[in-house]
Write a protein that holds these residues in place. Structure first.
Motif, mmCIF file in Angstrom:
data_model
loop_
_atom_site.group_PDB
_atom_site.id
_atom_site.type_symbol
_atom_site.label_atom_id
_atom_site.label_comp_id
_atom_site.label_asym_id
_atom_site.label_seq_id
_atom_site.Cartn_x
_atom_site.Cartn_y
_atom_site.Cartn_z
ATOM 1 N N THR A 125 0.695 -1.499 0.043
ATOM 2 C CA THR A 125 0.084 -0.012 -0.065
ATOM 3 C C THR A 125 0.778 1.355 0.319
ATOM 4 O OG1 THR A 125 0.277 0.054 2.507
ATOM 5 C CG2 THR A 125 -1.979 -0.959 1.220
ATOM 6 N N LEU A 126 0.078 2.498 -0.067
ATOM 7 C CA LEU A 126 1.092 3.908 -0.112
ATOM 8 C C LEU A 126 1.566 3.891 1.088
ATOM 9 C CD1 LEU A 126 -0.983 6.477 -1.652
ATOM 10 C CD2 LEU A 126 1.088 5.725 -2.296
ATOM 11 N N GLN A 127 0.908 3.486 2.331
ATOM 12 C CA GLN A 127 1.701 3.534 3.769
ATOM 13 C C GLN A 127 2.424 2.409 3.841
ATOM 14 O OE1 GLN A 127 -0.308 5.001 5.497
ATOM 15 N NE2 GLN A 127 2.262 4.807 6.916
ATOM 16 N N ASP A 128 3.044 1.251 3.326
ATOM 17 C CA ASP A 128 3.943 0.704 3.231
ATOM 18 C C ASP A 128 5.296 1.506 2.455
ATOM 19 O OD1 ASP A 128 2.122 -1.560 4.289
ATOM 20 O OD2 ASP A 128 2.120 -2.109 2.417
ATOM 21 N N LEU A 129 5.211 1.775 1.336
ATOM 22 C CA LEU A 129 5.697 3.186 1.081
ATOM 23 C C LEU A 129 6.365 3.958 1.631
ATOM 24 C CD1 LEU A 129 5.271 0.497 -1.612
ATOM 25 C CD2 LEU A 129 5.691 3.601 -2.989
ATOM 26 N N TYR A 130 5.242 4.448 1.604
ATOM 27 C CA TYR A 130 5.555 5.692 3.191
ATOM 28 C C TYR A 130 6.844 5.672 4.056
ATOM 29 C CZ TYR A 130 4.950 10.131 5.797
ATOM 30 O OH TYR A 130 5.301 10.860 6.651
ATOM 31 N N ASP A 131 6.078 4.159 5.139
ATOM 32 C CA ASP A 131 6.413 3.360 6.119
ATOM 33 C C ASP A 131 8.503 2.893 5.712
ATOM 34 O OD1 ASP A 131 4.823 3.867 7.322
ATOM 35 O OD2 ASP A 131 4.383 2.187 7.557
ATOM 36 N N LYS A 132 8.513 2.617 4.314
ATOM 37 C CA LYS A 132 9.706 1.899 3.826
ATOM 38 C C LYS A 132 10.672 3.675 3.650
ATOM 39 C CE LYS A 132 8.594 -2.148 1.931
ATOM 40 N NZ LYS A 132 9.942 -2.957 2.318
ATOM 41 N N ARG A 133 9.976 3.992 2.844
ATOM 42 C CA ARG A 133 11.134 5.251 2.451
ATOM 43 C C ARG A 133 11.038 6.194 3.743
ATOM 44 N NH1 ARG A 133 8.222 10.993 2.103
ATOM 45 N NH2 ARG A 133 8.094 11.114 3.652
ATOM 46 N N ASN A 134 10.319 6.289 5.148
ATOM 47 C CA ASN A 134 11.080 6.965 6.273
ATOM 48 C C ASN A 134 12.182 5.842 7.077
ATOM 49 O OD1 ASN A 134 9.225 8.840 5.903
ATOM 50 N ND2 ASN A 134 7.971 7.945 7.522
ATOM 51 N N HIS A 135 11.554 4.205 6.920
ATOM 52 C CA HIS A 135 12.683 4.016 7.682
ATOM 53 C C HIS A 135 14.305 4.409 6.923
ATOM 54 C CE1 HIS A 135 14.249 0.104 9.285
ATOM 55 N NE2 HIS A 135 15.166 -0.119 8.405
ATOM 56 N N ARG A 137 14.755 6.793 5.598
ATOM 57 C CA ARG A 137 15.738 7.961 5.857
ATOM 58 C C ARG A 137 16.548 7.761 7.304
ATOM 59 N NH1 ARG A 137 11.252 12.538 4.338
ATOM 60 N NH2 ARG A 137 11.427 12.396 2.158
ATOM 61 N N GLN A 138 15.308 6.953 7.699
ATOM 62 C CA GLN A 138 16.744 6.727 9.528
ATOM 63 C C GLN A 138 17.888 6.032 8.980
ATOM 64 O OE1 GLN A 138 16.026 7.936 12.507
ATOM 65 N NE2 GLN A 138 13.932 9.156 10.655
ATOM 66 N N LEU A 139 18.296 5.486 7.513
ATOM 67 C CA LEU A 139 19.497 4.546 7.663
ATOM 68 C C LEU A 139 20.163 5.125 7.444
ATOM 69 C CD1 LEU A 139 18.095 0.996 6.765
ATOM 70 C CD2 LEU A 139 19.177 1.676 8.532
ATOM 71 N N ASN A 140 19.871 6.372 6.806
ATOM 72 C CA ASN A 140 20.746 7.434 6.174
ATOM 73 C C ASN A 140 21.661 8.097 6.849
ATOM 74 O OD1 ASN A 140 20.510 5.855 3.735
ATOM 75 N ND2 ASN A 140 19.317 7.249 2.943
ATOM 76 N N ILE A 141 20.614 8.349 8.305
ATOM 77 C CA ILE A 141 20.904 9.410 9.207
ATOM 78 C C ILE A 141 22.656 8.716 9.551
ATOM 79 C CG2 ILE A 141 20.920 10.911 10.900
ATOM 80 C CD1 ILE A 141 17.939 10.472 10.702
#
Length: 145
Positions: A125-135, A137-141
């Motif tokens: 779902t779109l929510q899955d994509l959004y959550d993966k994107r946020n995850h 982003r956290q890994l890239n910090i």
């Protein structure tokens, strides 16, 4: 299966709308276009298609723009791809009279691949994509000491 530029831009725009979903505030085309580096005119056409497909709603006025028509966890990637590209029912239209055993086997495998890829699109779902994107982003910090 190839991700078209149209579908990629639509997904990027929809991810922007997911980010604002809880606020209930619509996003204007120019905001989405600037944040995702999508040409305004092209984005306008994509959002119009998504609106006709029932995936987004538009609001008029000074504070108008686009919002998701339903919760992001209810909109599947299959819904989005189908809205933009349609959903062909078969991989190939080989005339059954001219089919060889070999071509039938190849077509059967491609049909299976097509069916499985659609199953995967229905799972996310779109929510899955959004959550993966946020995850991601956290890994890239990176923290420097």
């Amino acid at each position: 299966m190839e991700l078209s530029c149209k579908t990629e831009y639509a997904l990027l725009a929809l991810l922007e709308l997911v980010g604002e979903y809880n606020s209930g505030e619509p996003l204007q085309i120019r905001q989405i276009a600037a944040h995702q580096n999508i040409p305004d005119r092209y984005l306008e056409q994509l959002l119009a298609t998504l609106r006709r497909g029932g995936l987004v709603r538009s609001q008029r006025g000074a504070k108008g723009g686009y919002i998701l028509s339903q919760e992001p966890w209810k909109i599947t990637l299959f819904d989005i791809v189908s809205c933009l590209d349609g959903t062909p029912s078969k991989v190939s239209n080989i005339d059954p009279a001219s089919k060889t055993v070999e071509s039938a086997v190849v077509q059967d495998i491609w049909q299976e691949i097509y069916n499985r890829s659609n199953d995967i699109l229905r799972e996310y779902t779109l929510q899955d994509l959004y959550d993966k994107r946020n995850h991601k982003r956290q890994l890239n910090i990176m923290y420097y000491i």
